[in-house]
Design a protein around this motif. Structure first.
Motif, PDB file in Angstrom:
ATOM      1  N   LEU A   1       6.285   8.242  -5.136  1.00  0.00           N
ATOM      2  CA  LEU A   1       6.005   9.640  -5.458  1.00  0.00           C
ATOM      3  C   LEU A   1       6.787  10.581  -4.552  1.00  0.00           C
ATOM      4  CD1 LEU A   1       2.136   9.443  -6.002  1.00  0.00           C
ATOM      5  CD2 LEU A   1       3.899   9.648  -7.760  1.00  0.00           C
ATOM      6  N   LEU A   2       6.864  10.232  -3.269  1.00  0.00           N
ATOM      7  CA  LEU A   2       7.602  11.072  -2.327  1.00  0.00           C
ATOM      8  C   LEU A   2       9.084  11.143  -2.683  1.00  0.00           C
ATOM      9  CD1 LEU A   2       7.492  12.683   0.367  1.00  0.00           C
ATOM     10  CD2 LEU A   2       8.002  10.537   1.539  1.00  0.00           C
TER      11      LEU A   2
ATOM     12  N   TYR B   1       0.820  -1.210   0.000  1.00  0.00           N
ATOM     13  CA  TYR B   1       0.000   0.000   0.000  1.00  0.00           C
ATOM     14  C   TYR B   1       0.858   1.266   0.000  1.00  0.00           C
ATOM     15  CZ  TYR B   1      -4.317  -2.589   0.868  1.00  0.00           C
ATOM     16  OH  TYR B   1      -5.398  -3.426   0.749  1.00  0.00           O
ATOM     17  N   LEU B   2       2.027   1.182   0.631  1.00  0.00           N
ATOM     18  CA  LEU B   2       2.901   2.357   0.730  1.00  0.00           C
ATOM     19  C   LEU B   2       3.814   2.531  -0.471  1.00  0.00           C
ATOM     20  CD1 LEU B   2       4.003   2.078   4.477  1.00  0.00           C
ATOM     21  CD2 LEU B   2       2.484   3.802   3.496  1.00  0.00           C
TER      22      LEU B   2
ATOM     23  N   VAL C   1       3.382   3.059  -3.773  1.00  0.00           N
ATOM     24  CA  VAL C   1       3.131   4.194  -4.673  1.00  0.00           C
ATOM     25  C   VAL C   1       3.372   5.534  -3.973  1.00  0.00           C
ATOM     26  CG1 VAL C   1       1.383   5.382  -6.054  1.00  0.00           C
ATOM     27  CG2 VAL C   1       1.539   2.883  -6.110  1.00  0.00           C
ATOM     28  N   PRO C   2       2.835   5.770  -2.767  1.00  0.00           N
ATOM     29  CA  PRO C   2       3.147   7.044  -2.093  1.00  0.00           C
ATOM     30  C   PRO C   2       4.636   7.255  -1.854  1.00  0.00           C
ATOM     31  CG  PRO C   2       1.294   5.971  -1.027  1.00  0.00           C
ATOM     32  CD  PRO C   2       1.853   4.993  -2.003  1.00  0.00           C
ATOM     33  N   LEU C   3       5.339   6.184  -1.463  1.00  0.00           N
ATOM     34  CA  LEU C   3       6.778   6.324  -1.245  1.00  0.00           C
ATOM     35  C   LEU C   3       7.510   6.642  -2.542  1.00  0.00           C
ATOM     36  CD1 LEU C   3       7.532   3.438   1.297  1.00  0.00           C
ATOM     37  CD2 LEU C   3       7.619   5.898   1.725  1.00  0.00           C
TER      38      LEU C   3
ATOM     39  N   THR D   1      10.208  14.691  -4.116  1.00  0.00           N
ATOM     40  CA  THR D   1      10.692  15.424  -2.946  1.00  0.00           C
ATOM     41  C   THR D   1      12.169  15.177  -2.695  1.00  0.00           C
ATOM     42  OG1 THR D   1       8.503  15.328  -1.916  1.00  0.00           O
ATOM     43  CG2 THR D   1      10.362  15.828  -0.487  1.00  0.00           C
TER      44      THR D   1
END
Length: 301
Positions: free
Chosen positions: A32-33, A25-26, A28-30, A37
């Motif tokens: 992108l981060l 679950y993490l 894709v967000p990771l 960033t």
């Protein structure tokens, strides 16, 4: 023995899935981060040690030259004094937001209407706000017209001098961001158990005593967050002053100066060093704030 081994396989499989599932679950967000960033920050730190102009494919390593220039040229660092205006404005908007959030958390007539009025400015686009207040503050503009109705005739250069201009721009930020703090405080206040207010009323507590002993301790983490956002926002003010004055007449902030170094003077290396310095200052201030005001959990029940 075979049966026991077969029973262990589903158990071990379930443990593996329990360990892997959160990371799935993490993922894709990771990704992108890291992509948008941490990699750009790493590139910015790398460029701060070069003389890159932002266009040329060549980047010559110059060591700490950009940082030495940044801290030894007073005109590059004195623009931080402009942030004092925005810091004072942030304190004002926190006080106003906390007051309105406290009042409107109780049963007040037309409170939903007032909530919408207070939060509405934050929904507007920053560019639109800049142009609206640009006409609002111009000589013989809206503000002068309103003041003349009360006997204060003449035209004033609200954006023409450093002190008056920065005060006017900071006032715009108060008008725009009070709604954000108001919503944060209102949500935190409404999360305080209602039976505490009922018990305090039975004990004869007034509104000030309820605020001091129930509301303030209950929303301490949100107050701490608002303080961090206020300090970082005042140090990195950009949108409103850039649109309204372009940093003229002593209203140039540190971020506006950094943008001009990068895109007007083609000093991307020096601009990157300035951006890194700003990032370090914000992180340092946040760290000090966490030490001075630790984020303690207050159990009021």
């Amino acid at each position: 023995m075979v049966g026991r081994t077969e029973d262990r396989e589903p158990v071990s499989r379930a443990r593996v899935w329990r360990t892997v599932t959160p990371w799935l679950y993490l993922a894709v967000p990771l990704a992108l981060l890291i992509t948008f960033t941490y990699i750009p920050v790493g590139n910015m730190i790398r460029d701060s040690f070069t003389d890159w102009d932002g266009v040329s494919p060549d980047r010559n390593y110059v060591g700490t030259k950009n940082y030495v220039e940044l801290f030894t040229r007073p005109e590059l660092f004195q623009v931080f004094f402009v942030s004092v205006y925005y810091l004072v404005a942030s304190a004002v908007q926190i006080v106003l937001a906390l007051y309105f959030a406290t009042v409107l958390s109780f049963d007040v007539r037309f409170r939903n209407l007032f909530k919408g009025i207070l939060f509405f400015p934050y929904l507007l686009n920053g560019v639109a706000i800049g142009f609206v207040f640009l006409y609002f503050f111009q000589p013989h503009g809206t503000l002068d017209t309103v003041l003349s109705a009360f006997g204060a005739h003449g035209h004033h250069f609200w954006l023409g001098s450093g002190r008056m201009g920065n005060t006017s721009l900071a006032g715009v930020s108060v008008w725009r961001f009070t709604g954000l703090n108001f919503v944060l405080f209102l949500g935190a206040i409404q999360s305080v158990p209602g039976e505490l207010y009922e018990a305090s009323e039975l004990d004869g507590a007034n509104r000030w005593q309820q605020f001091r002993h129930i509301i303030a301790p209950g929303i301490k983490p949100v107050l701490s967050l608002s303080a961090i956002l206020a300090i970082s926002g005042s140090l990195s003010a950009f949108e409103i002053p850039y649109i309204m004055t372009r940093g003229a007449a002593g209203t140039q902030t540190f971020v506006i100066q950094t943008v001009k170094l990068a895109f007007e003077f083609d000093k991307m290396g020096l601009a990157s060093a300035a951006a890194v310095a700003l990032l370090v200052i914000i992180l340092l201030v946040t760290w000090l704030q966490r030490i001075v005001v630790p984020d303690e959990r207050n159990d009021l029940v």
